[in-house]
Design an enzyme around this catalytic site. Structure first.
Site, PDB file in Angstrom:
ATOM      1  N   GLN A 145       0.836  -1.211   0.000  1.00 45.87           N
ATOM      2  CA  GLN A 145       0.000   0.000   0.000  1.00 45.87           C
ATOM      3  C   GLN A 145       0.874   1.266   0.000  1.00 45.87           C
ATOM      4  OE1 GLN A 145      -3.147   0.692  -0.387  1.00 45.87           O
ATOM      5  NE2 GLN A 145      -3.871  -1.417  -0.533  1.00 45.87           N
ATOM      6  N   SER A 146       1.897   1.290  -0.817  1.00 50.01           N
ATOM      7  CA  SER A 146       2.828   2.427  -0.832  1.00 50.01           C
ATOM      8  C   SER A 146       2.213   3.671  -1.474  1.00 50.01           C
ATOM      9  CB  SER A 146       4.079   2.029  -1.620  1.00 50.01           C
ATOM     10  OG  SER A 146       4.884   3.160  -1.865  1.00 50.01           O
ATOM     11  N   ASN A 147       2.259   4.772  -0.730  1.00 47.62           N
ATOM     12  CA  ASN A 147       1.844   6.057  -1.301  1.00 47.62           C
ATOM     13  C   ASN A 147       2.894   6.565  -2.274  1.00 47.62           C
ATOM     14  OD1 ASN A 147      -0.462   6.343   0.547  1.00 47.62           O
ATOM     15  ND2 ASN A 147       1.128   6.556   2.100  1.00 47.62           N
ATOM     16  N   VAL A 165       4.799   4.761  -4.288  1.00 47.21           N
ATOM     17  CA  VAL A 165       4.654   4.103  -5.589  1.00 47.21           C
ATOM     18  C   VAL A 165       3.483   4.721  -6.361  1.00 47.21           C
ATOM     19  CG1 VAL A 165       4.060   1.914  -6.722  1.00 47.21           C
ATOM     20  CG2 VAL A 165       5.769   1.951  -4.888  1.00 47.21           C
TER      21      VAL A 165
END
Ligand code: PLP
Length: 313
Positions: A55-57, A59
């Protein structure tokens, strides 16, 4: 944040809305990417490569930035949460990554991410592509300049709004945000305290990383790398079971901000950062001459991968 302030019997309380930076639901990575994209374009890159948690912001914002610049984006997503529900794997930021047409590669937790990213870059070069590698969180000296910029902006805004001595509080992960803030404050000769609230690493590790990166950022600015170590504070008391693992304090903070200010924060970073700030306010930890500013670094898109943490069916 007057309603939150009243609720907590706090001193004057402000929020810097870096969730409103505008790039695909916003966040702190937008400021870093402004500089990193400039470098990628200057080097003639055709593909942005980066990595993060599922759930990377970072990326998600990198994928959006690539779309704007007409570049491809490939990202390694590390499985850091054990037995995650389906929506963690596919909703929230992951869904947005696919809308931006990023190519995603899922890798197991504990993978040496920087090395894996270099392997991917080598593969792409063999296919005659021109990858530009962005380290995790965009946290290198160039990316950290985005947060030096943020200090210039805050200095002006604080003067316009008549703030007293600002004390910044924010969530710290890959270290670039805090390094940039501290480098900017130091280079301008301001005496503003910054409290980082850690989301992953133990205090000593995180502070050493931030200190090193802040000094390398100062060098890039043409300043001597002489930030005093004592200026770097990263509290590790709000991480809970680990990175991306929900805590009670996070749930309370997310609900408090939503219900008192109508502001969305996130489960992985700002929720824990805000839990730290709330605990400091309750403990009377700020000076009577200080105005507290929470730096909202974004992340609300991840809420849709975390409904389960809020007791939702
Ligand atoms: C990446 C991120 C942070 C942490 O910033 P770093 O520069 O990685 O320390 C904080 N909040 C959100 C929402 C983020 O996406």
């Amino acid at each position: 944040m007057n309603r939150l302030r009243a609720k907590l019997n706090a001193p004057r309380l402000f929020i810097k809305r870096d969730d409103c930076t505008g790039l695909a639901t916003g966040g702190s990575k937008t400021r870093k990417l402004e500089f990193l994209l400039g470098d990628a374009l200057k080097q003639g890159a055709d593909t942005l490569l980066t990595h993060g948690a599922v759930q990377s912001n970072h990326v998600r914002q990198t994928a959006a930035a690539a779309a704007i610049a007409g570049l491809r984006c490939e990202a390694l997503l590390e499985e850091r949460v054990n037995n995650p529900p389906n929506e963690y794997e596919h909703s929230g930021n992951v869904f947005l990554d696919t809308l931006f047409d990023a190519t995603l590669h899922h890798v197991p937790g504990g993978t040496a991410m920087d090395a894996a990213l270099e392997d991917l870059a080598t593969q792409l070069r063999a296919q005659n592509k021109k990858p530009y590698v962005i380290s995790g969180g965009g946290s290198n000296p160039l990316g950290s300049l985005g947060y030096v910029d943020c200090i210039l902006e805050l200095q002006k805004q604080c003067a316009e709004m008549g703030l007293r001595k600002p004390h910044l509080v924010h969530a710290t992960g890959s270290a670039g945000t805090q390094a940039g803030l501290l480098a900017g404050i130091h280079a301008l000769g301001l005496n503003w305290p910054v409290t980082g609230i850690g989301v992953r690493a133990p205090k000593e590790t995180q502070e050493t990383r931030v200190h090193g990166l802040a000094n390398r950022t100062l060098e890039l600015l043409g300043h001597s790398p002489d930030l005093p170590r004592a200026k770097v504070v990263a509290d590790d008391g709000f991480i809970g079971a680990g990175y991306g693992q929900p805590t009670e304090g996070m749930v309370e903070a997310v609900q408090m901000l939503a219900r008192n200010e109508g502001i969305l924060i996130d489960p992985v970073y700002t929720g824990k950062g805000m839990a730290g700030m709330i605990a400091m306010l309750r403990a009377g930890a700020f000076g009577s001459d200080e105005d507290v500013i929470f730096v909202h670094t974004g992340g609300s898109a991840a809420l849709f991968g975390y409904r389960w943490a809020f007791g939702q069916p």
